[in-house]
Structures are given as C-alpha cells and as structure tokens.
Motif scaffolding. Structure first.
Motif, mmCIF file in Angstrom:
data_model
loop_
_atom_site.group_PDB
_atom_site.id
_atom_site.type_symbol
_atom_site.label_atom_id
_atom_site.label_comp_id
_atom_site.label_asym_id
_atom_site.label_seq_id
_atom_site.Cartn_x
_atom_site.Cartn_y
_atom_site.Cartn_z
ATOM 1 N N ASN A 104 0.807 -1.217 0.000
ATOM 2 C CA ASN A 104 0.000 0.000 0.000
ATOM 3 C C ASN A 104 0.838 1.264 0.000
ATOM 4 O O ASN A 104 0.372 2.324 0.392
ATOM 5 N N GLY A 105 2.086 1.157 -0.445
ATOM 6 C CA GLY A 105 2.895 2.332 -0.706
ATOM 7 C C GLY A 105 3.614 2.922 0.485
ATOM 8 O O GLY A 105 3.972 4.101 0.449
ATOM 9 N N ASP A 106 3.859 2.136 1.525
ATOM 10 C CA ASP A 106 4.623 2.624 2.672
ATOM 11 C C ASP A 106 5.832 1.716 2.885
ATOM 12 O O ASP A 106 5.884 0.935 3.842
ATOM 13 N N TYR A 162 9.779 -3.322 -4.700
ATOM 14 C CA TYR A 162 10.494 -2.063 -4.421
ATOM 15 C C TYR A 162 12.003 -2.259 -4.538
ATOM 16 O O TYR A 162 12.778 -1.513 -3.979
#
Length: 161
Positions: A103-105, A142
């Motif tokens: 979720n982008g963290d 990532y």
C-alpha cells in the motif's frame, strides 16, 4: 470457524462472503460465554484481531479502507501478544509489513518486515518461514530501494536455510 472462513473467502477473491463471515466471527465472539463456549479459552481478542487483519490484507480490493482495517487490527494483535507468543507475532508482523509495502509505505514495511524476519529466525518454524514469501514478493516490488532489496535478500537467505 467464521474467521477462518473469512480468510478463505478473501483468498478466493470473494470480498462480500469474506466480510460477511468476518462480521459473523465478531458477532459470535461478542456473544460468547466462556462457560458455554469452551473455544473462548484459547481464541482470544488478539486472535480475532489477527485474523481480521489478515482477512482485510488479503482482500482483492486493497482499498484504503481495507488497508486501514488490516493495519489497525494487526497492530492491536501484535500489542496484545505476550513475549512467549513469538510465532503468532511473527505471522502478524509479516502480514502487517506486507500490507504496508503493498500500500505504498515501504519505510514502515521494511521496518516491520525486519522485525518479522528477526523473529522468524528465533522461532524457527517452517510455517513462519513459509509465510514470509508474500513479504519477500512485496519487497521485491520495491527492489530499486536499498532497504527493500536487503529485506528481500534476508528473507531469501532465511528461506534457503
């Protein structure tokens, strides 16, 4: 049973059945009496929070609402665990870290993910190590970031040993 069914429905991408089963699990837990429902002796609020977090993290929509529900439940579950419940904490930290990464963290995901890996090393449970796979995959997404690449490599080393 309803909480586990909710998890199964989430994995099968059936969000409606999953959330319906999860609501039934919460209702059953709220109404349970330890004198008439012996399962309450070994299924505590932390277990319900953990499964609620896992269910929301597994839902296909991965909406901000399910992400928030997943992380809130998982943080509560981790906080409620005793130090001797390392296996449960490892499962919960792994799912929490995976949710953050997806979720982008990535910063929070790597921080919590490293805690999960460290705990998995100490617990030495095959199931705990196997459940690191989704975290490894999320970290690989990532890969250009040094910390996520390191986390993925740490998991790969642990899973290979």
């Amino acid at each position: 049973m309803c909480a586990n069914a909710a998890w199964a429905y989430a994995v099968l991408d059936d969000e409606k059945c999953s959330l319906d089963s999860l609501a039934r699990a919460h209702d059953a837990f709220a109404c349970a009496d330890a004198d008439t429902a012996p399962w309450v002796w070994f299924f505590h609020e932390a277990d319900l929070d953990a499964l609620s977090g896992v269910v929301n993290a597994a839902l296909p929509s991965r909406s901000p609402r399910t992400y928030t529900a997943a992380t809130e439940h998982l943080y509560r579950a981790v906080e409620a665990r005793n130090p001797d419940m390392g296996r449960s904490q490892a499962f919960e930290l792994t799912t929490l870290a995976t949710a953050h990464l997806r979720n982008g963290d990535p910063d929070q995901g790597v921080h919590i993910g490293q805690q999960a890996v460290d705990l998995a090393r100490r617990v030495r449970s095959v199931r705990v190590i196997d459940r690191l796979a989704p975290l490894q995959q999320a970290a690989l997404a990532y890969r250009p970031r040094g910390e996520t690449a390191d986390l993925a490599a740490d998991i790969a080393t642990l899973r290979a040993s």
